[in-house]
Design a protein around this motif. Sequence first.
Motif, mmCIF file in Angstrom:
data_model
loop_
_atom_site.group_PDB
_atom_site.id
_atom_site.type_symbol
_atom_site.label_atom_id
_atom_site.label_comp_id
_atom_site.label_asym_id
_atom_site.label_seq_id
_atom_site.Cartn_x
_atom_site.Cartn_y
_atom_site.Cartn_z
ATOM 1 N N GLY A 187 79.152 -6.408 -4.447
ATOM 2 C CA GLY A 187 79.810 -5.122 -4.228
ATOM 3 C C GLY A 187 78.817 -4.113 -3.691
ATOM 4 N N ILE A 188 79.343 -3.131 -2.985
ATOM 5 C CA ILE A 188 78.475 -2.096 -2.413
ATOM 6 C C ILE A 188 79.037 -0.703 -2.725
ATOM 7 N N VAL A 189 78.113 0.252 -2.736
ATOM 8 C CA VAL A 189 78.504 1.662 -2.738
ATOM 9 C C VAL A 189 77.988 2.254 -1.421
ATOM 10 N N ALA A 190 78.167 3.529 -1.224
ATOM 11 C CA ALA A 190 77.591 4.185 -0.038
ATOM 12 C C ALA A 190 77.079 5.540 -0.484
ATOM 13 N N MET A 191 76.452 6.268 0.442
ATOM 14 C CA MET A 191 75.838 7.552 0.107
ATOM 15 C C MET A 191 76.849 8.483 -0.548
ATOM 16 N N LYS A 192 76.389 9.198 -1.536
ATOM 17 C CA LYS A 192 77.199 10.217 -2.196
ATOM 18 C C LYS A 192 77.797 11.150 -1.144
ATOM 19 N N ALA A 193 79.119 11.338 -1.169
ATOM 20 C CA ALA A 193 79.769 12.203 -0.171
ATOM 21 C C ALA A 193 81.150 12.609 -0.667
ATOM 22 N N ARG A 194 81.668 13.686 -0.095
ATOM 23 C CA ARG A 194 83.066 14.050 -0.311
ATOM 24 C C ARG A 194 83.925 13.309 0.710
ATOM 25 N N LEU A 195 85.227 13.177 0.454
ATOM 26 C CA LEU A 195 86.106 12.461 1.383
ATOM 27 C C LEU A 195 86.045 13.079 2.779
ATOM 28 N N ALA A 241 83.588 13.596 -5.497
ATOM 29 C CA ALA A 241 82.398 14.177 -4.846
ATOM 30 C C ALA A 241 81.215 13.218 -4.838
ATOM 31 N N MET A 242 81.507 11.936 -4.988
ATOM 32 C CA MET A 242 80.448 10.921 -5.037
ATOM 33 C C MET A 242 80.851 9.764 -4.127
ATOM 34 N N TYR A 243 81.953 9.093 -4.539
ATOM 35 C CA TYR A 243 82.450 7.981 -3.724
ATOM 36 C C TYR A 243 83.879 7.611 -4.135
ATOM 37 N N VAL A 244 84.837 8.456 -3.747
ATOM 38 C CA VAL A 244 86.242 8.147 -4.093
ATOM 39 C C VAL A 244 86.698 6.846 -3.428
ATOM 40 N N ASP A 245 86.066 6.506 -2.283
ATOM 41 C CA ASP A 245 86.425 5.249 -1.609
ATOM 42 C C ASP A 245 86.011 4.044 -2.451
ATOM 43 N N TYR A 246 84.816 4.103 -2.995
ATOM 44 C CA TYR A 246 84.333 3.033 -3.881
ATOM 45 C C TYR A 246 85.248 2.922 -5.102
ATOM 46 N N THR A 285 70.455 -0.748 -12.084
ATOM 47 C CA THR A 285 70.186 -1.764 -11.054
ATOM 48 C C THR A 285 69.813 -1.033 -9.762
ATOM 49 N N ASP A 286 69.527 -1.844 -8.728
ATOM 50 C CA ASP A 286 69.139 -1.282 -7.418
ATOM 51 C C ASP A 286 70.282 -0.547 -6.713
ATOM 52 N N ILE A 287 71.537 -0.745 -7.151
ATOM 53 C CA ILE A 287 72.690 -0.258 -6.372
ATOM 54 C C ILE A 287 72.640 1.259 -6.195
ATOM 55 N N HIS A 288 72.021 1.958 -7.132
ATOM 56 C CA HIS A 288 72.040 3.424 -7.090
ATOM 57 C C HIS A 288 71.232 3.978 -5.920
ATOM 58 N N ALA A 289 70.254 3.206 -5.435
ATOM 59 C CA ALA A 289 69.483 3.653 -4.269
ATOM 60 C C ALA A 289 70.421 3.835 -3.073
ATOM 61 N N ALA A 290 71.464 2.989 -2.976
ATOM 62 C CA ALA A 290 72.392 3.055 -1.844
ATOM 63 C C ALA A 290 73.290 4.287 -1.902
ATOM 64 N N ASP A 341 70.452 8.035 -4.854
ATOM 65 C CA ASP A 341 69.767 8.520 -6.043
ATOM 66 C C ASP A 341 69.348 7.346 -6.933
ATOM 67 N N ARG A 342 68.192 6.800 -6.621
ATOM 68 C CA ARG A 342 67.690 5.625 -7.342
ATOM 69 C C ARG A 342 67.566 5.889 -8.856
ATOM 70 N N ALA A 343 67.288 7.164 -9.195
ATOM 71 C CA ALA A 343 67.061 7.502 -10.614
ATOM 72 C C ALA A 343 68.347 7.894 -11.336
ATOM 73 N N ARG A 344 69.520 7.709 -10.700
ATOM 74 C CA ARG A 344 70.789 8.131 -11.319
ATOM 75 C C ARG A 344 70.970 7.589 -12.748
ATOM 76 N N PRO A 345 70.674 6.298 -13.004
ATOM 77 C CA PRO A 345 70.898 5.821 -14.378
ATOM 78 C C PRO A 345 70.136 6.669 -15.398
#
Length: 249
Positions: A90-98, A153-158, A193-198, A201-205
Amino acid sequence: MTPMTILITGGGRGIGAATALAVARRGFDVVINYQRDAASAEGVAEQLRSLGRRAFTVQADVGDERQVLAMFERLDAEAGRLAGLVNNAGIVAMKARLDEMDVARWRRMMDTNVIGTLLCSREAVRRMSIRHGGAGGAIVNVSSIAAVLGGPAMYVDYAASKGAIDTFTIGLARELAAEGVRVNAVRPGIIDTDIHAASGDRARPQKSAELIPMQRPGRADEVAAAIAWLLSDEASYTTGALMDVSGGR
Ligand code: NAP
């Protein structure tokens, strides 16, 4: 007895890698799918072989039908009986609004998170369902607590892609309930995990501890333990369950 094999998509890193170890400890052989990071996937396979399990890696983009079919053909030729599938890639993408997102991002997200899960599940069902001459099995989909929270405001698509996984889990569980195949999902919260870098914000956890009732991010092995249980015979009457592994979030 023929060795039983679990296929884990995205099994080379993060939650998938921890799941590979957890199911190997329960006695399963493992096929580790990856997309780009061959070295990490091979490292996990080595670890499993050192535990006495059979393990090999297969490169395939789960969102690409041709590559998924080739992956399953390799399983048919080289692995023992398929007993389970973990749709973890699975993937996420950069934090963004729709209103800042483009269609290319949505297609990448849906191809991997949704189409990938449908495709791999279809191929697994063709092999595991007693309707197709299989011996039964289990599917675990890795959703997200974002399916409940919505990811504003982060990833409603995800979040929407994971909502689709939850609905798919319920429907497929009922479709296959009398065919020997159980289908469940786990919904992890914020896992280190590494997913937050995508998402930028790698330090999100670490930064999110105060949002989580347990006051800490989760570890990949804590999600893996739930997945391994859902795959096992201990969960023989559990199907269509959406199990939150989110520290109370
Ligand atoms: P991760 O550390 O970034 O690992 C993702 C894995 O997926 C990698 O092994 C990657 O392969 C693989 N992958 C990505 N796209 C792929 C594709 N198209 N085809 C095949 N493999 C692909 O992520 P993670 O945190 O372990 O996440 C695993 C799952 O948990 C995802 O479905 C994610 O949405 C879900 N989840 C994670 C969290 C969290 O906080 N970490 C929370 C909720 C849900 P390569 O190694 O080859 O790049």
